[in-house]
Each structure stands twice: as C-alpha cells, then as structure tokens.
Design an enzyme around this catalytic site. Structure first.
Site, PDB file in Angstrom:
ATOM      1  N   ARG A 110      36.639 -32.887   4.154  1.00 15.74           N
ATOM      2  CA  ARG A 110      35.780 -31.721   4.366  1.00 15.74           C
ATOM      3  C   ARG A 110      34.849 -32.004   5.540  1.00 15.74           C
ATOM      4  O   ARG A 110      34.092 -32.978   5.529  1.00 15.74           O
ATOM      5  CB  ARG A 110      34.955 -31.465   3.092  1.00 15.74           C
ATOM      6  CG  ARG A 110      33.924 -30.399   3.282  1.00 15.74           C
ATOM      7  CD  ARG A 110      33.031 -30.188   2.058  1.00 15.74           C
ATOM      8  NE  ARG A 110      32.044 -29.189   2.385  1.00 15.74           N
ATOM      9  CZ  ARG A 110      30.754 -29.247   2.057  1.00 15.74           C
ATOM     10  NH1 ARG A 110      30.292 -30.245   1.332  1.00 15.74           N
ATOM     11  NH2 ARG A 110      29.927 -28.296   2.422  1.00 15.74           N
ATOM     12  N   HIS A 166      27.173 -25.512   8.150  1.00 13.34           N
ATOM     13  CA  HIS A 166      26.428 -26.608   7.528  1.00 13.34           C
ATOM     14  C   HIS A 166      25.174 -26.852   8.386  1.00 13.34           C
ATOM     15  O   HIS A 166      24.977 -27.924   8.937  1.00 13.34           O
ATOM     16  CB  HIS A 166      27.314 -27.858   7.428  1.00 13.34           C
ATOM     17  CG  HIS A 166      26.864 -28.863   6.421  1.00 13.34           C
ATOM     18  ND1 HIS A 166      27.693 -29.384   5.454  1.00 13.34           N
ATOM     19  CD2 HIS A 166      25.665 -29.462   6.233  1.00 13.34           C
ATOM     20  CE1 HIS A 166      27.033 -30.267   4.723  1.00 13.34           C
ATOM     21  NE2 HIS A 166      25.791 -30.338   5.177  1.00 13.34           N
ATOM     22  N   GLU A 218      25.050 -25.208   0.945  1.00 14.14           N
ATOM     23  CA  GLU A 218      23.656 -25.273   0.471  1.00 14.14           C
ATOM     24  C   GLU A 218      22.715 -24.263   1.135  1.00 14.14           C
ATOM     25  O   GLU A 218      21.776 -24.655   1.842  1.00 14.14           O
ATOM     26  CB  GLU A 218      23.100 -26.686   0.638  1.00 14.14           C
ATOM     27  CG  GLU A 218      23.870 -27.717  -0.146  1.00 14.14           C
ATOM     28  CD  GLU A 218      23.125 -29.037  -0.300  1.00 14.14           C
ATOM     29  OE1 GLU A 218      22.050 -29.197   0.299  1.00 14.14           O
ATOM     30  OE2 GLU A 218      23.614 -29.903  -1.029  1.00 14.14           O
ATOM     31  N   ASN A 266      27.431 -29.121  -4.556  1.00 16.38           N
ATOM     32  CA  ASN A 266      27.013 -30.470  -4.195  1.00 16.38           C
ATOM     33  C   ASN A 266      26.044 -30.883  -5.289  1.00 16.38           C
ATOM     34  O   ASN A 266      24.992 -30.253  -5.452  1.00 16.38           O
ATOM     35  CB  ASN A 266      26.275 -30.472  -2.858  1.00 16.38           C
ATOM     36  CG  ASN A 266      27.126 -29.927  -1.719  1.00 16.38           C
ATOM     37  OD1 ASN A 266      28.350 -29.877  -1.814  1.00 16.38           O
ATOM     38  ND2 ASN A 266      26.480 -29.534  -0.627  1.00 16.38           N
ATOM     39  N   TYR A 312      23.941 -34.167  -6.953  1.00  8.52           N
ATOM     40  CA  TYR A 312      23.558 -35.579  -6.841  1.00  8.52           C
ATOM     41  C   TYR A 312      22.754 -36.055  -8.046  1.00  8.52           C
ATOM     42  O   TYR A 312      22.690 -37.236  -8.322  1.00  8.52           O
ATOM     43  CB  TYR A 312      22.717 -35.794  -5.583  1.00  8.52           C
ATOM     44  CG  TYR A 312      23.513 -35.662  -4.307  1.00  8.52           C
ATOM     45  CD1 TYR A 312      23.757 -34.422  -3.725  1.00  8.52           C
ATOM     46  CD2 TYR A 312      24.055 -36.781  -3.684  1.00  8.52           C
ATOM     47  CE1 TYR A 312      24.489 -34.294  -2.565  1.00  8.52           C
ATOM     48  CE2 TYR A 312      24.801 -36.660  -2.514  1.00  8.52           C
ATOM     49  CZ  TYR A 312      25.010 -35.419  -1.959  1.00  8.52           C
ATOM     50  OH  TYR A 312      25.756 -35.308  -0.811  1.00  8.52           O
ATOM     51  N   GLU A 366      30.223 -32.408  -2.805  1.00  3.54           N
ATOM     52  CA  GLU A 366      29.458 -33.576  -2.356  1.00  3.54           C
ATOM     53  C   GLU A 366      28.898 -34.283  -3.575  1.00  3.54           C
ATOM     54  O   GLU A 366      28.402 -33.620  -4.499  1.00  3.54           O
ATOM     55  CB  GLU A 366      28.238 -33.183  -1.508  1.00  3.54           C
ATOM     56  CG  GLU A 366      28.527 -32.827  -0.092  1.00  3.54           C
ATOM     57  CD  GLU A 366      27.235 -32.516   0.677  1.00  3.54           C
ATOM     58  OE1 GLU A 366      26.172 -33.087   0.356  1.00  3.54           O
ATOM     59  OE2 GLU A 366      27.319 -31.682   1.587  1.00  3.54           O
TER      60      GLU A 366
HETATM   61  C1  NOJ Z   1      23.393 -32.291   1.036  1.00  2.00           C
HETATM   62  C2  NOJ Z   1      23.854 -31.866   2.400  1.00  2.00           C
HETATM   63  O1  NOJ Z   1      24.867 -30.918   2.339  1.00  2.00           O
HETATM   64  C3  NOJ Z   1      24.230 -33.022   3.286  1.00  2.00           C
HETATM   65  O2  NOJ Z   1      24.182 -32.563   4.590  1.00  2.00           O
HETATM   66  C4  NOJ Z   1      23.302 -34.192   3.034  1.00  2.00           C
HETATM   67  O3  NOJ Z   1      23.486 -35.225   3.940  1.00  2.00           O
HETATM   68  C5  NOJ Z   1      23.544 -34.694   1.622  1.00  2.00           C
HETATM   69  N1  NOJ Z   1      23.405 -33.626   0.670  1.00  2.00           N
HETATM   70  C6  NOJ Z   1      22.633 -35.823   1.211  1.00  2.00           C
HETATM   71  O4  NOJ Z   1      21.328 -35.397   1.254  1.00  2.00           O
END
Ligand code: NOJ
Length: 453
Positions: A74, A118, A163, A300, A302, A358
């Site tokens: 991607r 992006h 995002e 995404n 985390y 992500e």
């Molecule tokens: C979200 C973003 O899409 C990406 O650009 C960023 O580097 C990562 N997460 C980590 O923060």
C-alpha cells in the site's frame, strides 16, 4: 482456524513520508512542503525534502519487498506530483514515476494498493480555501479520475482517503499538522462534509474509469476495549467507540462521523445534535453521493482506550492505564486487544470485508555493534496484535488483510525522523537500508499465513 486462505498480507507507506524529490521533475508544492519548513513546527526542524529518497531508489525498495515476501504493498500518490496546481495540467513525469513503480511491483509479484490521498494536499488549492471551498470535492474527483485512467489498467485496489480525522483534526483544528491552522467548528465541520463528498465522487470516478477495481476507505480511531467481558462493559465500549465529540483531543477524532455517512448513508444522530448546525446548507441531499458501495473497509489501528460501564449520563467511563503501562517510543500505549475489539465492533456496525490498513510500532531503533538492527520489541508488538486480530477473524469478523506500518523507517510528520516504524532501517545520512530482525520474522508470518502466531 486461522486467517482466510486469500488473506492480504503486506506493508504500507505514504508519499510524503518516503519519496523525497520534493521539488523535482515538475512536482508542485504540497501543504507539507510548506509546513515542514516553518520554524518550530516539526521536531528538530526535519523536512520531507529528501526523506527515504524513494523517488530515486524505488527499484531497490521493491527488491527488498520481494526479499521480504511482501505480496501487497500500500502506497499513496502525491496529488501535486501528478497535478502541480491541484487542478488542470498534468505532470507527465509524475505519472511516469508511479507508472514505473507499479510496473516494478507487478514484475516482482507484488499487488499495488493505491491510496489516493495521504495528506500531501496541493498548496495551490490550499490557497483557494482547500476543503472549505464548495468546489473542493470536484477537484478531488478529477484527480481520482486521472489516477483511475492512468493506473487503473494495473492497479485493482484503491483507497480514497487515509485518516481524514488527522488531516482535518490536526491540520485545521489543532494546527499540529499541515497547513497548521486552528479553525473553528464552523470551518472544520464544513470541511469534513466536503471530504466525504470528495470520497463519494472519487468512488464513482474510480468505478467509471477503472471498471472492475475494488475500492476501500481508510479512516482511523483509537479502538475501545471493554474493561472486562461482562456484557455491560462490552456495551459501554461499543457505545463509546461510536460516540462523537467525547474525545478531549477534538471532535474530529471519532469513528462514526466519518464512516456512517459513506457506509450507512447518514450522519450519526448524536453527532448531528452536536455538529449538525455547522454543516453546509443542503447537506442532506449530498448523502446520496457520499453513500457509495464499497468493496472493503479499512482502519489504521494502533491502540485502544479501556472503557467500563458507569452510572452516568453516557453510561460509560474511560479507565486510565495503570502507571508503568507499556508504551511505544511515540508514547502510544501498547494495547493488543485493540485488534480484537476494534475489528469486531467495526464489522458488526459496517458489515464490510475488513482490513487493517496500518498497524505497527515506533521504536528508537539503533544499529548494533554487529551492524544489524535488533528489534524484538516490534516483533513482540506485532505478534500480540496479530494474535488478537486472528481471534477476531475466528470470531466471525470478515478479516481480509493486514498491512504493517511500515515497510521502512520514514518521516513521521510532526515528529520528523525521530520515530522509527519500519521493518527496514533507513540511515538518513547515506540512505543505506538495513533490514531489521522484524523483517525476517514478518516474512515467516506471511509465508505461514499467521499459523505460527
Ligand atoms: C497514521 C498515518 O496514516 C501514517 O502516516 C503515520 O505514519 C502512522 N499512522 C504512524 O503515526
């Protein structure tokens, strides 16, 4: 049980974070080119002018992907590299770069998954009011059509936006990302509506000019994790997850405002009560355009916040992380269950094939005396998160893929190059790439379709 046989394993990057060549071959400036040069905006004053120099080294990078066994990659297209003024004249050298990259990927047996946007918005369009301008959805539509026309013969998977919460919330709300504005709700809510319109128009353009392609969308949002498996806590977490405006970081950081309209065809009721007054006149009729069929839904993810049921008006409360809770270098809590509850709640609500677009760990990796980069912490992070995701798949979530962030270390926006998310280390002085231990570990996970997790 494991992941489905055709599970999409891969890795992700984004244009401004890796490409460099910021002013070469006719590329127009983006808001990030401008913002990163403003004093005091970026940690240690880093810019993406050179980044990983991927623009010149993409063949070497694709060769590394092949060695790693990555089957899906991607990446994003820089809008001003393709159309320097954002609208109008096309920069053929920019088209050539992405065309060559796509050919190189396909020759290596790697499927391109293209994100249209992006965050590197054309500076020329910023000067015309960016997403606040009612014409802005049409500018994006034309750009999407161009991408479909030029690359749709070889690219079969597109993602419209990455995002939107961040580029609107941080870029125009908190002022921490480009272009660095702090605008009132009357502006940012209008912008959100135009971004959603742009999404809808882009989906239509992609389907028209790249018939047969699959289209997805990649918003974000910290997951909500129930404090226990008690049904009351689960319901509390579900409710908190789709709430608008309860996040102290700002209204934009929520899931449902950005995902309900494109997928369910309506803004969330509770969000409308809070923000509806700021929407542009006639917003109701736009919902039909915004609400386009999608082939897959990405997020995404985390980390997540722990939530429990509470006897208050909202029916829930956040549970603070205990002192000493593990964190990544960027200070995000390590909460593997985010990849169980996030996909589970999202699939339950949106019912679309689901992909993690992500997930990964920032760490202050170093080259050891032996010349290698040992990152057991990243391996452990991914291992735990992937196990949770696998459990979600086993529990019925139609989990179609996982794209690790990131293929290689890169420009972490306002944090510059200090945070390293890659499975390939980049020496920014020499541009040497050094594969990290996680590179080999992830290779085995992909080869074994996660059986070894
Ligand atoms: C979200 C973003 O899409 C990406 O650009 C960023 O580097 C990562 N997460 C980590 O923060």
């Amino acid at each position: 049980m494991s992941f489905r046989k055709d599970f999409i394993w891969g890795a992700a990057t984004a244009s401004y974070q890796i490409e460099g060549a910021a002013y070469e071959d006719g590329k127009g400036p983006s808001v990030w080119d401008r913002f990163s040069h403003e004093p005091g905006k970026i940690l240690e004053g880093h810019t993406g002018d050179v980044a990983c120099d991927h623009y010149h080294r993409f063949r070497e990078d694709v060769a590394l992907m092949k060695e790693m066994g990555v089957k899906n990659y991607r990446f994003s297209i820089s809008w001003p590299r393709l159309i320097p003024q954002g609208v109008g004249e096309v920069n053929e050298k920019g088209v050539q770069f992405y065309s060559d990259l796509i050919d190189e990927l396909i020759a290596a047996g790697i499927r391109p998954i293209v994100t249209l946007f992006h965050w590197d918005y054309p500076a020329a369009l910023q000067a015309r009011g960016a997403w606040e301008n009612p014409e802005s959805p049409k500018w994006f539509e034309a750009y999407a059509a161009l991408c479909a026309e030029r690359f749709g013969d070889r690219v079969k998977d597109f993602i419209t936006f990455n995002e939107p919460q961040c580029f609107i919330g941080l870029g125009y709300g908190k002022g921490e990302h480009a272009p660095g504005y702090r605008l009132p709700l009357s502006s940012t809510v209008v912008m959100s509506h135009h971004v959603l319109m742009a999404h809808g128009l882009a989906v239509k353009a992609l389907r028209k000019y790249a018939p047969g392609c699959r289209v997805g969308y990649a918003p974000c949002g910290d997951a909500r994790i129930p404090a226990s498996e008690d049904p009351a806590d689960i319901e509390a977490a579900r409710r908190a997850y789709f709430q608008v405006g309860d996040n102290p970081e700002g209204w934009a950081f929520n899931v449902s405002w950005w995902s309900d309209p494109p997928i369910l065809g309506s803004y969330p009721e509770q969000g409308l009560r809070l923000l509806g007054q700021y929407l542009p006149q006639g917003w109701e009729k736009d919902l039909e355009t915004i609400h386009q069929p999608l082939d897959f839904y990405c997020q995404n993810i985390y980390n997540g916040d722990v939530v429990r049921a509470a006897d208050n008006a909202q029916g829930y409360e956040m549970v603070p992380q205990p002192v000493g809770h593990p964190k990544t270098a960027i200070q995000w809590p390590i909460t593997p269950d985010a990849l169980y509850w996030g996909p589970k709640f999202l699939y339950e609500r949106y019912k679309l094939p689901f992909m993690i677009s992500e997930n990964g760990m920032s760490s202050h990796d170093v080259v050891s005396l032996d010349g290698k980069v040992h990152d057991p912490q990243r391996q452990d992070y991914m291992h735990r998160y992937l196990r949770a995701y696998k459990r979600a798949a086993e529990d019925g979530v139609d989990a179609i893929g996982y794209l690790a962030w990131s293929l290689m270390d890169n420009y972490e926006w306002a944090f510059g190059y200090t945070d390293r998310f890659g499975m390939i280390y980049v020496d920014y002085q020499t541009q040497e790439r050094i594969v990290k231990d996680s590179f080999y570990w992830y290779k085995t996970v992909m080869e074994q379709n996660g059986e070894n997790l």
